[in-house]
Structures are given as C-alpha cells and as structure tokens.
Design a protein around this motif. Structure first.
Motif, PDB file in Angstrom:
ATOM      1  N   GLU A  15      22.417   7.092 -17.908  1.00  0.00           N
ATOM      2  CA  GLU A  15      21.520   6.857 -16.982  1.00  0.00           C
ATOM      3  C   GLU A  15      21.700   7.328 -15.766  1.00  0.00           C
ATOM      4  O   GLU A  15      22.931   7.469 -15.176  1.00  0.00           O
ATOM      5  N   ARG A  16      20.685   7.743 -14.947  1.00  0.00           N
ATOM      6  CA  ARG A  16      20.586   8.007 -13.600  1.00  0.00           C
ATOM      7  C   ARG A  16      20.113   7.271 -12.506  1.00  0.00           C
ATOM      8  O   ARG A  16      19.081   6.389 -12.807  1.00  0.00           O
TER       9      ARG A  16
ATOM     10  N   CYS B 226      11.062  10.498 -21.952  1.00  0.00           N
ATOM     11  CA  CYS B 226      10.796  10.865 -23.492  1.00  0.00           C
ATOM     12  C   CYS B 226      12.008  11.583 -24.093  1.00  0.00           C
ATOM     13  O   CYS B 226      12.646  11.315 -24.949  1.00  0.00           O
ATOM     14  N   ASP B 227      12.598  12.568 -23.360  1.00  0.00           N
ATOM     15  CA  ASP B 227      13.653  13.604 -23.764  1.00  0.00           C
ATOM     16  C   ASP B 227      14.310  14.131 -22.432  1.00  0.00           C
ATOM     17  O   ASP B 227      13.834  13.559 -21.247  1.00  0.00           O
ATOM     18  N   GLN B 228      15.277  14.936 -22.541  1.00  0.00           N
ATOM     19  CA  GLN B 228      15.967  15.509 -21.690  1.00  0.00           C
ATOM     20  C   GLN B 228      14.976  16.325 -20.574  1.00  0.00           C
ATOM     21  O   GLN B 228      15.124  16.195 -19.328  1.00  0.00           O
ATOM     22  N   VAL B 229      14.163  17.139 -21.254  1.00  0.00           N
ATOM     23  CA  VAL B 229      13.214  17.617 -20.252  1.00  0.00           C
ATOM     24  C   VAL B 229      12.427  16.987 -19.266  1.00  0.00           C
ATOM     25  O   VAL B 229      12.394  17.063 -18.164  1.00  0.00           O
ATOM     26  N   HIS B 230      11.831  16.007 -20.038  1.00  0.00           N
ATOM     27  CA  HIS B 230      11.148  14.880 -19.311  1.00  0.00           C
ATOM     28  C   HIS B 230      11.825  14.188 -18.306  1.00  0.00           C
ATOM     29  O   HIS B 230      11.473  14.024 -17.034  1.00  0.00           O
ATOM     30  N   LEU B 231      13.190  13.871 -18.557  1.00  0.00           N
ATOM     31  CA  LEU B 231      13.949  13.266 -17.626  1.00  0.00           C
ATOM     32  C   LEU B 231      14.159  14.081 -16.282  1.00  0.00           C
ATOM     33  O   LEU B 231      14.431  13.647 -15.091  1.00  0.00           O
ATOM     34  N   GLU B 232      14.454  15.456 -16.543  1.00  0.00           N
ATOM     35  CA  GLU B 232      14.393  16.483 -15.554  1.00  0.00           C
ATOM     36  C   GLU B 232      13.214  16.506 -14.697  1.00  0.00           C
ATOM     37  O   GLU B 232      13.475  16.718 -13.471  1.00  0.00           O
ATOM     38  N   GLU B 233      12.124  16.349 -15.195  1.00  0.00           N
ATOM     39  CA  GLU B 233      10.831  16.234 -14.479  1.00  0.00           C
ATOM     40  C   GLU B 233      10.746  15.261 -13.786  1.00  0.00           C
ATOM     41  O   GLU B 233      10.375  15.383 -12.185  1.00  0.00           O
ATOM     42  N   VAL B 234      11.063  14.219 -14.330  1.00  0.00           N
ATOM     43  CA  VAL B 234      10.859  12.996 -13.551  1.00  0.00           C
ATOM     44  C   VAL B 234      11.785  12.873 -12.132  1.00  0.00           C
ATOM     45  O   VAL B 234      11.699  12.243 -11.298  1.00  0.00           O
TER      46      VAL B 234
ATOM     47  N   THR C 228      16.739  -0.015  -6.462  1.00  0.00           N
ATOM     48  CA  THR C 228      17.291   1.236  -7.094  1.00  0.00           C
ATOM     49  C   THR C 228      16.286   1.663  -8.314  1.00  0.00           C
ATOM     50  O   THR C 228      15.392   0.788  -8.800  1.00  0.00           O
ATOM     51  N   ILE C 229      16.054   2.896  -8.388  1.00  0.00           N
ATOM     52  CA  ILE C 229      15.372   3.621  -9.404  1.00  0.00           C
ATOM     53  C   ILE C 229      16.286   4.061 -10.559  1.00  0.00           C
ATOM     54  O   ILE C 229      17.372   4.934 -10.404  1.00  0.00           O
ATOM     55  N   ARG C 230      16.168   3.627 -11.771  1.00  0.00           N
ATOM     56  CA  ARG C 230      17.098   4.054 -12.895  1.00  0.00           C
ATOM     57  C   ARG C 230      16.304   4.897 -13.742  1.00  0.00           C
ATOM     58  O   ARG C 230      15.342   4.333 -14.368  1.00  0.00           O
ATOM     59  N   LEU C 231      16.810   6.014 -14.174  1.00  0.00           N
ATOM     60  CA  LEU C 231      16.127   6.769 -15.111  1.00  0.00           C
ATOM     61  C   LEU C 231      16.725   6.895 -16.437  1.00  0.00           C
ATOM     62  O   LEU C 231      18.124   7.213 -16.356  1.00  0.00           O
ATOM     63  N   THR C 232      16.301   6.825 -17.462  1.00  0.00           N
ATOM     64  CA  THR C 232      16.754   7.008 -18.725  1.00  0.00           C
ATOM     65  C   THR C 232      16.005   7.801 -19.789  1.00  0.00           C
ATOM     66  O   THR C 232      14.752   8.188 -19.626  1.00  0.00           O
ATOM     67  N   ALA C 233      16.618   8.402 -20.603  1.00  0.00           N
ATOM     68  CA  ALA C 233      16.429   9.072 -21.819  1.00  0.00           C
ATOM     69  C   ALA C 233      17.035   8.913 -23.028  1.00  0.00           C
ATOM     70  O   ALA C 233      18.454   8.481 -23.070  1.00  0.00           O
ATOM     71  N   PRO C 234      16.599   8.807 -24.319  1.00  0.00           N
ATOM     72  CA  PRO C 234      17.241   8.645 -25.409  1.00  0.00           C
ATOM     73  C   PRO C 234      18.563   9.516 -25.632  1.00  0.00           C
ATOM     74  O   PRO C 234      18.537  10.892 -25.310  1.00  0.00           O
TER      75      PRO C 234
END
Length: 100
Positions: free
Chosen positions: A81-82, A44-52, A71-77
């Motif tokens: 990408e991580r 959803c956002d940066q905070v959520h990205l850090e949690e995940v 690969t696991i790719r994490l994204t947030a608006p």
C-alpha cells in the motif's frame, strides 16, 4: 459522504479545467472506500497504480478543501500500500503547513 461521492466531488472540482479532468480519467477504473480518516483507492494492477500515483496531487487539492480525509491510500493486488497525506494550507501567501 460516501466514497463514490468523494470521487464525484474531485471530478466536479475540475469541471471547468478540461485538461485536469482528462488527466483524472484513470480514477474511473478504481474502487473507492472511505474509512475514518482516509480514502482508499483500489487500483487494477501495478501499471494502473503508477498512473493513479501520479494523480495524487490533483486529488489531494479538493480533498484538502473538503477536510474529510487525512490520508489517501493506494492499493493494487499483490503490491504494498502507498499512503499520501492530505495536507491543508494554512497560509495565504503560498506557504504550506506541515500540520495534518
């Protein structure tokens, strides 16, 4: 296997471990999609990205067992990408392989 089924498989892997299952709760707010060799998790956002991001190791174990993604790719608006490799353990004595 559809991306939502991958989430179900991850959660099912921890069904008898309530603390890990509770820790994975932030994944419920993510959108999942699967490409040829990766699982994309949209946060959803940066905070959520850090949690995940802190949960990647828990997610990686069942995905490695399924051998469906590399690969696991994490994204947030608005954020870069991580990407996290899913590595398979090829040894019985606890050593891990660097092969993907």
């Amino acid at each position: 296997m559809a991306a939502d089924r991958l989430l179900s498989a991850v959660l099912s892997f921890y069904r008898e471990e309530p603390q890990e299952l509770l820790a994975l709760e932030p994944l419920q707010d993510c959108r999942f999609s699967r490409g040829w060799s990766s699982l994309r998790i949209d946060c959803c956002d940066q905070v959520h990205l850090e949690e995940v991001s802190s949960l990647v190791d828990l997610v990686r174990i069942p995905l490695a067992a399924l051998q469906l993604v590399r690969t696991i790719r994490l994204t947030a608006p608005g954020l870069p990408e991580r990407a996290f490799p899913v590595r398979l353990s090829l040894f019985q004595d606890g050593q891990t392989s660097t092969a993907e």
